[in-house]
Design a protein around this motif. Structure first.
Motif, mmCIF file in Angstrom:
data_model
loop_
_atom_site.group_PDB
_atom_site.id
_atom_site.type_symbol
_atom_site.label_atom_id
_atom_site.label_comp_id
_atom_site.label_asym_id
_atom_site.label_seq_id
_atom_site.Cartn_x
_atom_site.Cartn_y
_atom_site.Cartn_z
ATOM 1 N N TYR A 190 -68.759 -38.645 16.601
ATOM 2 C CA TYR A 190 -68.661 -37.991 17.911
ATOM 3 C C TYR A 190 -68.121 -38.960 18.961
ATOM 4 O O TYR A 190 -67.303 -38.574 19.813
ATOM 5 C CB TYR A 190 -70.026 -37.457 18.346
ATOM 6 N N ALA A 191 -68.557 -40.193 18.907
ATOM 7 C CA ALA A 191 -68.069 -41.193 19.868
ATOM 8 C C ALA A 191 -66.558 -41.334 19.780
ATOM 9 O O ALA A 191 -65.881 -41.533 20.794
ATOM 10 C CB ALA A 191 -68.753 -42.535 19.611
ATOM 11 N N SER A 192 -66.017 -41.209 18.574
ATOM 12 C CA SER A 192 -64.566 -41.329 18.413
ATOM 13 C C SER A 192 -63.833 -40.153 19.044
ATOM 14 O O SER A 192 -62.656 -40.266 19.407
ATOM 15 C CB SER A 192 -64.210 -41.448 16.921
ATOM 16 N N TRP A 193 -64.497 -39.007 19.198
ATOM 17 C CA TRP A 193 -63.888 -37.849 19.837
ATOM 18 C C TRP A 193 -63.772 -38.014 21.353
ATOM 19 O O TRP A 193 -62.955 -37.343 21.988
ATOM 20 C CB TRP A 193 -64.698 -36.588 19.525
ATOM 21 N N VAL A 194 -64.583 -38.881 21.922
ATOM 22 C CA VAL A 194 -64.583 -39.055 23.374
ATOM 23 C C VAL A 194 -63.221 -39.548 23.854
ATOM 24 O O VAL A 194 -62.811 -39.284 24.987
ATOM 25 C CB VAL A 194 -65.724 -40.000 23.814
ATOM 26 N N ALA A 195 -62.495 -40.250 22.998
ATOM 27 C CA ALA A 195 -61.145 -40.686 23.360
ATOM 28 C C ALA A 195 -60.256 -39.477 23.646
ATOM 29 O O ALA A 195 -59.409 -39.520 24.558
ATOM 30 C CB ALA A 195 -60.554 -41.522 22.228
#
Length: 241
Positions: free
Chosen positions: A112-117
């Motif tokens: 999910y953190a990678s989607w924040v980009a």
């Protein structure tokens, strides 16, 4: 010991044996089924994201118009705006599903953190920021509203109100780059407050390290209680950032 007591003991032993057998056999099977279900759900999310990228490529002219305002083919701007809006609706739908999957633990914190980009990439487009409140905002969950309300407030806070990704209008590129980096760092922290998940807040700092270790992910997940409370007032979000 009476025959009745022996019978009761026999029944209890049978129940215990059955429960133990279920735990040893059915539980691993259930866990495997759950892992497969989660993998399939995430795979569907990834496939949907690919379709969104295809849509963007198909309507590249409209996307470029939203970035630059250039319309050499003199196409109807209402039609172009509709195409761009459809693209962002697709993005936001995916962002909402990803957020729900995050809460349901279908996707891991680092995924999910990678989607924040991608969230931040949408914010970099002035067209998106200008249309968020009137065209997109009310169609999504309160969580997603907080994420993007805060993101837009951060662009205002860092003097990026008129910034537009890929536009030649952006002056002083070094200064803009510094402001964007500051806004990006603050946005990750803001999303970490909203979700909440400490891994998101520390994602950029951890990006040069391996995050594939599940134990690392769980460590960040357990630390989420250390995060500040979500800020619903947009000015307060900008100030804290």
């Amino acid at each position: 010991m009476t025959d009745g007591s022996i019978a009761v003991i026999g029944i209890l032993l049978g129940l215990v044996s059955g429960i133990v057998g279920y735990l040893l056999v059915s539980r691993p099977a259930a866990m495997r089924a759950l892992r497969v279900e989660r993998s399939q759900a995430y795979l569907q999310l990834e496939i949907a994201s690919i379709d969104t990228f295809r849509f963007r490529a198909e309507y590249a002219y409209a996307i470029q118009w939203s970035l630059t305002g250039s319309n050499p083919k003199r196409l109807n701007t209402g039609m172009l705006a509709e195409q761009v809006d459809q693209y962002y609706f697709q993005c936001l739908n995916l962002f909402e599903v990803a957020s729900r999957f995050r809460k349901a633990k279908i996707i891991a914190p680092e995924i999910y953190a990678s989607w924040v980009a991608w969230f931040f990439e949408a914010l970099e487009v002035r067209y998106f920021r200008e249309n968020w409140q009137d065209n997109y905002h009310d169609n999504y969950t309160r969580e997603l509203q907080r994420i993007f309300d805060g993101g837009i407030a951060l662009f205002e806070h860092y003097g990026l109100r008129n910034y537009n990704s890929g536009s030649e209008e952006n002056d002083h590129p070094d200064d803009i780059k510094e402001k964007l980096q500051a806004a990006r760092d603050a946005f990750y922290r803001h999303v970490a407050w909203v979700v909440p998940c400490a891994m998101i807040g520390e994602w950029l700092a951890q990006s040069d390290q391996s995050s594939s270790d599940d134990r690392l992910a769980h460590r960040f997940y357990r630390r989420r209680h250390k995060l500040s409370s979500p800020q619903t007032d947009i000015d307060m979000i900008a100030d804290k950032a």
